[in-house]
Structures are given as C-alpha cells and as structure tokens.
Design a protein around this motif. Sequence first.
Motif, PDB file in Angstrom:
ATOM      1  N   GLY A  35       7.522  -2.591   8.842  1.00  0.00           N
ATOM      2  CA  GLY A  35       7.157  -1.994   7.423  1.00  0.00           C
ATOM      3  C   GLY A  35       5.453  -2.203   7.151  1.00  0.00           C
ATOM      4  O   GLY A  35       5.237  -2.104   5.836  1.00  0.00           O
ATOM      5  N   LEU A  36       4.946  -3.235   7.981  1.00  0.00           N
ATOM      6  CA  LEU A  36       3.582  -3.355   7.915  1.00  0.00           C
ATOM      7  C   LEU A  36       2.548  -2.530   8.417  1.00  0.00           C
ATOM      8  O   LEU A  36       2.671  -1.779   9.409  1.00  0.00           O
ATOM      9  N   SER A  37       1.459  -2.511   7.710  1.00  0.00           N
ATOM     10  CA  SER A  37       0.462  -1.476   8.501  1.00  0.00           C
ATOM     11  C   SER A  37      -0.887  -2.183   8.213  1.00  0.00           C
ATOM     12  O   SER A  37      -1.354  -2.936   7.582  1.00  0.00           O
ATOM     13  N   GLY A  40       3.263   1.408   9.721  1.00  0.00           N
ATOM     14  CA  GLY A  40       4.448   0.674  10.405  1.00  0.00           C
ATOM     15  C   GLY A  40       4.146  -0.217  11.668  1.00  0.00           C
ATOM     16  O   GLY A  40       4.919  -1.105  12.006  1.00  0.00           O
ATOM     17  N   GLU A  41       2.983  -0.081  12.451  1.00  0.00           N
ATOM     18  CA  GLU A  41       2.586  -0.776  13.525  1.00  0.00           C
ATOM     19  C   GLU A  41       1.770  -2.074  13.088  1.00  0.00           C
ATOM     20  O   GLU A  41       1.161  -2.612  14.072  1.00  0.00           O
ATOM     21  N   ALA A  69       0.936  -1.183  -0.111  1.00  0.00           N
ATOM     22  CA  ALA A  69      -0.173   0.126   0.071  1.00  0.00           C
ATOM     23  C   ALA A  69       0.938   1.215   0.046  1.00  0.00           C
ATOM     24  O   ALA A  69       1.831   1.430   0.803  1.00  0.00           O
ATOM     25  N   GLU A  70       0.615   2.204  -0.836  1.00  0.00           N
ATOM     26  CA  GLU A  70       1.324   3.602  -1.021  1.00  0.00           C
ATOM     27  C   GLU A  70       0.246   4.394  -0.718  1.00  0.00           C
ATOM     28  O   GLU A  70      -0.709   4.597  -1.078  1.00  0.00           O
ATOM     29  N   THR A  86       3.681  -1.228   3.820  1.00  0.00           N
ATOM     30  CA  THR A  86       3.613   0.057   3.400  1.00  0.00           C
ATOM     31  C   THR A  86       5.094   0.980   3.268  1.00  0.00           C
ATOM     32  O   THR A  86       5.203   1.952   3.037  1.00  0.00           O
ATOM     33  N   GLU A  87       6.205   0.368   3.844  1.00  0.00           N
ATOM     34  CA  GLU A  87       7.320   0.717   3.658  1.00  0.00           C
ATOM     35  C   GLU A  87       8.240  -0.096   2.842  1.00  0.00           C
ATOM     36  O   GLU A  87       8.715  -1.209   3.296  1.00  0.00           O
ATOM     37  N   PRO A  88       8.468   0.380   1.550  1.00  0.00           N
ATOM     38  CA  PRO A  88       9.187  -0.272   0.598  1.00  0.00           C
ATOM     39  C   PRO A  88      10.654  -0.770   1.057  1.00  0.00           C
ATOM     40  O   PRO A  88      11.255  -0.002   1.812  1.00  0.00           O
TER      41      PRO A  88
END
Length: 388
Positions: free
Chosen positions: A184-186, A231-232, A144-145, A175-177
């Motif tokens: 980096g997951l949301s 990110g959490e 997701a961006e 969400t964090e490439p």
Amino acid sequence: MSSVEEFRAEFRDWLRAALTGEFASLRGRGGPGKEHETFAERLAWERHMAAAGWTCIGWPKEYGGRGATLEQQVALHEEYALAEAPARVGHIGEQLLGPTLIAFGTPAQCERYLPRIVAVEELWCQGYSEPDAGSDLGGVRTRAELDGEEWVITGQKTWTSLAHASDWCFVVARTEPGTTRHRGLSYLLVPLDQPGVEVRPIAQLTGTCEFNEVFFDAARTPAGNVVGAPGEGWKIAMATLGFERGVSTLGQQVGFRRELAAVIDLAKRNGAAEDPLIRDRITRAWIGLEIIRANALRMLDGVAAGAPGPEASICKIFWATWHRELGELAMDVCGADGMLAAGAPYDLDDFQRLFLFSRSDTIYAGSNEIQRNIIAERVLGLPKEAHP
C-alpha cells in the motif's frame, strides 16, 4: 566513447583548468560536517560542470547523459575526489532519483524532471525516514489520498538531507488505507515550495544542519507524479536505495584514504605513532581500507547488472563501521587536544568533524542493524525477522 584512461585524463585536465579563478577557493569545501560552506558557490560550480557536460555522465544519451561505462564513471568519481573538488549539491537527484525515473518513470516524467537534474536547475531530497520509521521503511505512516487530479499528502519525514536547499522531494507515502508494512505504499514526487510544507533544520553534533524535519499538512502534487503504479512504492524505493550504493563509493574512498593519511601524519608529528597500540590500529585501518575497495569493486558487478544486490549491504556495513572507527582513532591520536574546540563558540577542526559526523555513518542510508538483517535473510538464507 574514449577508453577509460583517455576519459580519466580528459576529466582530470578539465578539473585542473576549471578549478581556477572564481572556483579556486572551493577546493575541499563542503562535505560531511561542512555542508553549510559556500553552498551558493558550490551550486554555481556544479552548474559550470553541467554546462561542460560533466553531470549525470552515466545516464543514457537520450536523457542528457554521456552513456559513460561503469569504469568511466568510477574514473570520474576518483579524479573528482583526488582533485579535492567541492562537495556536490545535486547528487541526490543525479544518483538516486534520476536513475529511478529512467528505470520506472513515464516518458512525461522523464521529459519534465531529468533535464533539470542534468542542468542542476532543481535540487532534490529523499522523503523516506519518519520518527517511527527510520531504516524500517515498512513502518511509514505519512499518507496520501487522491483528491481528483491531485495527491494530498499529510505526515512527517525526518533526517531529510538538504531539504532546506531542495526544490522537490521524492516521498514514500501510504496511499492504500488499512495496509501495513510494505503493502500500500506509493512513490510520489512532491514540490516543497508550496503551502502545507514546513522544513525545520535539525542541529547535528557538528553544529551544522545538513538534515531536516519536513512536515506535510495537506500538501499537494499532481496525480501524475506517482512513479510506477500506486501501491508499488516499496519496489521503487528499494530500487532507489540500490542506485545509492553506486559507483560514487569508490570516489568516497579517495576521501577516506586522505583522512587516514592525515591521521598518520599527525601521529608521526605528535609522537602518538610511538604507541604500539596506535600503530596496530593504524595498520588495521589501512587493511580495512583495502577491504572496502575490494568490497566496492565486487558490488559493482551488481551495478553493471542494473542495481546492486544484497552484497551492497556487506559493503555499506563495512565502510560505515570502518569510518566510525577511524574517527575514534583520530581522537585518540589527537589526545587531550581533541577535546578542545579550535575557537569560539564551536570551531571544529577536521579530526573533530570526522569523529562527530562519522557517528552517523552506521545509521544513515540503512542502519547497521538493518544491513545485518538483509545479509542474514537474503545472503545467508536465515529465517526472516518476525514483524507485528
């Protein structure tokens, strides 16, 4: 708040009066392998429950619940199962997403989503597993961006229970490439009725399609629909899984006890009970059911503290394996008759559904392999499994 027994009696009396008239035919309908049965009628039933104040009873009163104690919640689930009331359709929103939003959501998110879950006006599904990331949630590739005021989601989820009947999906996306594993997951709230979302039912061994593949092709959701901070997602997703191991497990065991009783009755009627090996397996199944209850009661200490701990994995792996073995026992009690469908083209009886659907028990909600890892690492303190 009334005592547990007063609460139990109140709900029992309500069920007795409510499961009449238009709802009388819903007893025993729905459930594993029968998810397609009378869905619209079961949705109407659940909205009837909501109107009477019997949904989300464990939620705080300020969020539409009753603030029921843990013991009262257990009583509700047990009485519901004892009454053979129909399988619930809004349980994912009520038992998983709702408690997650209460714990981690913003006031705006709680105000927007919780009342509609209580009223069973919006149904939810869970967007965790992927083709290459089943129980290993750290392998998520759906991304997701942030594009201005919206998240743009692209990827695929699978084994998504009730997605075909749901309005929303809570999606774990990267969400964090450049991040890997749990970083980096949301945790995003995504509407399903929009361009860029395709839901494809997956046929199960039972011939029904309870779960689905869900494809996101530049689907969108508002930027404010992230639960917790970007990110959490791992932390939020693990909390949701903790809520999944909640009080409904004790109600589930009422159903297990009913299934075991049916297997015993069949064994007596068709002579299978004369086989000493069958009798031994039935005895072991009865003992196992008592162990399941003891494990579940122990697990509830964690629920009372906020969310179950690693001991929930002990409970899950035991009941899942027990239920799968009950399905195998049922087929052995049926004998050769168990290999024949009751009618064309694929009309299964309850024992056949039990055998076929229970194969999935050791896979969904965290496979046995993942549960063993959790027990090894978080309970026994063994070295963590190496990951690439």
